[in-house]
Write an enzyme that holds these catalytic residues in place. Structure first.
Site, PDB file in Angstrom:
ATOM      1  N   GLY A  53      77.633  77.124  23.220  1.00 55.64           N
ATOM      2  CA  GLY A  53      76.476  76.510  23.872  1.00 55.64           C
ATOM      3  C   GLY A  53      76.790  75.383  24.773  1.00 55.64           C
ATOM      4  O   GLY A  53      75.639  75.268  25.800  1.00 55.64           O
ATOM      5  N   ASP A 115      70.602  69.271  15.658  1.00 52.93           N
ATOM      6  CA  ASP A 115      69.522  69.743  14.790  1.00 52.93           C
ATOM      7  C   ASP A 115      69.710  69.020  13.470  1.00 52.93           C
ATOM      8  O   ASP A 115      69.332  67.715  13.059  1.00 52.93           O
ATOM      9  CB  ASP A 115      69.381  71.288  14.767  1.00 52.93           C
ATOM     10  CG  ASP A 115      68.104  71.552  13.758  1.00 52.93           C
ATOM     11  OD1 ASP A 115      67.406  70.857  13.854  1.00 52.93           O
ATOM     12  OD2 ASP A 115      68.182  72.817  13.535  1.00 52.93           O
ATOM     13  N   LYS A 143      67.233  67.275  18.432  1.00 50.42           N
ATOM     14  CA  LYS A 143      66.000  67.520  17.414  1.00 50.42           C
ATOM     15  C   LYS A 143      66.011  66.471  16.417  1.00 50.42           C
ATOM     16  O   LYS A 143      66.690  67.002  15.292  1.00 50.42           O
ATOM     17  CB  LYS A 143      66.213  69.111  17.088  1.00 50.42           C
ATOM     18  CG  LYS A 143      65.774  70.155  17.905  1.00 50.42           C
ATOM     19  CD  LYS A 143      65.907  71.343  17.194  1.00 50.42           C
ATOM     20  CE  LYS A 143      65.344  72.838  17.900  1.00 50.42           C
ATOM     21  NZ  LYS A 143      65.740  73.858  17.194  1.00 50.42           N
ATOM     22  N   PHE A 168      62.001  76.786  19.069  1.00 49.77           N
ATOM     23  CA  PHE A 168      63.436  77.249  19.305  1.00 49.77           C
ATOM     24  C   PHE A 168      63.883  77.420  20.890  1.00 49.77           C
ATOM     25  O   PHE A 168      63.005  78.305  21.490  1.00 49.77           O
ATOM     26  CB  PHE A 168      63.699  78.522  18.694  1.00 49.77           C
ATOM     27  CG  PHE A 168      65.104  78.895  18.567  1.00 49.77           C
ATOM     28  CD1 PHE A 168      66.024  78.224  17.644  1.00 49.77           C
ATOM     29  CD2 PHE A 168      65.831  79.834  19.491  1.00 49.77           C
ATOM     30  CE1 PHE A 168      67.483  78.781  17.703  1.00 49.77           C
ATOM     31  CE2 PHE A 168      67.077  80.283  19.628  1.00 49.77           C
ATOM     32  CZ  PHE A 168      67.945  79.796  18.759  1.00 49.77           C
ATOM     33  N   ASP A 175      71.465  79.806  23.384  1.00 52.64           N
ATOM     34  CA  ASP A 175      71.298  81.315  23.116  1.00 52.64           C
ATOM     35  C   ASP A 175      70.361  81.371  22.000  1.00 52.64           C
ATOM     36  O   ASP A 175      70.204  80.851  20.997  1.00 52.64           O
ATOM     37  CB  ASP A 175      72.661  81.854  23.056  1.00 52.64           C
ATOM     38  CG  ASP A 175      73.137  81.577  21.457  1.00 52.64           C
ATOM     39  OD1 ASP A 175      73.259  80.285  21.253  1.00 52.64           O
ATOM     40  OD2 ASP A 175      73.548  82.767  21.014  1.00 52.64           O
TER      41      ASP A 175
END
Ligand code: IMP
Length: 195
Positions: A53, A115, A143, A168, A175
């Site tokens: 990522g 997250d 987040k 999202f 991705d």
């Protein structure tokens, strides 16, 4: 403002909205790079982008760390917790943190997004166990609603932008099962793409 940037016509089938344009990301990465270069100036940092990522964020951020901290090295580590749009709850890390020599070093982990904080905690634990002198994280996106932020250990030390937890997002390395990483901006994936 980034939210006024239209979705490129070729992406409208998948992307609902551009959250952060290429230009907005570049400006923020430049700021973070300068701040991190100053913080790590005398600390000989090991910069560790988390694949896959942070492939673009890590590349851009490492190059934005000017003036270059003396002794800085850049390596990568791989972590995976998501299948589709939800966390699997377990984090796989490879190579094992011990394969990168972090003993006595100040490690800057570079993540795309935090997250629940599960990946962050796992990486910090493994790198500290491997003998790092300090382990801190910079995440492009945070987040915050995804976890208990009153617990300091759940939070990245630096972040680029905060985003709403029920979105999202894809692009700039983020991705959906490997797709959309190559988008130059961060956008909201249309729910019908994964519903
Ligand atoms: P955590 O372990 O729950 O903090 O999740 C961190 C990882 O989940 C990130 O490194 C991403 O791979 C993935 N992730 C979380 N939210 C998103 C998102 O909105 N888009 C893409 N990947 C996400």
């Amino acid at each position: 403002m980034s939210h006024t940037v239209p979705v490129p016509p070729e992406d409208t089938h998948a992307v609902a909205e551009v959250l952060y344009s290429r230009e907005a990301i570049a400006a923020r990465v430049a700021e973070l790079g300068a701040e991190l270069a100053a913080h790590y100036r005398d600390l000989r940092p090991v910069v560790l982008p988390v694949m896959s990522g942070a492939m673009f964020f890590g590349a851009d951020l490492a190059r934005a760390m000017r003036p270059r901290p003396e002794g800085m090295v850049v390596e990568t580590i791989k972590a995976k917790s998501y299948e589709g749009t939800s966390s699997t709850g377990s984090v796989r890390v490879s190579p094992e943190a011990g394969d990168i020599d972090v003993r006595g070093r100040h490690v800057l982990v570079v993540e795309d997004i935090v997250d629940t904080g599960g990946t962050l905690r796992t990486l910090v634990e493994k790198l500290e166990a491997a003998g790092a002198a300090s382990v801190r994280m910079v995440a492009l996106l945070d987040k915050r609603a995804g976890r208990d932020c009153s617990v300091e250990a759940n939070n990245p030390r630096w972040s680029g932008f905060e985003i709403n937890a029920n979105k999202f997002v894809v692009g700039y390395g983020l991705d959906f099962d490997g797709a959309y990483r190559e988008l130059e901006y961060v956008g909201v994936l249309k729910p019908e793409r994964y519903a």
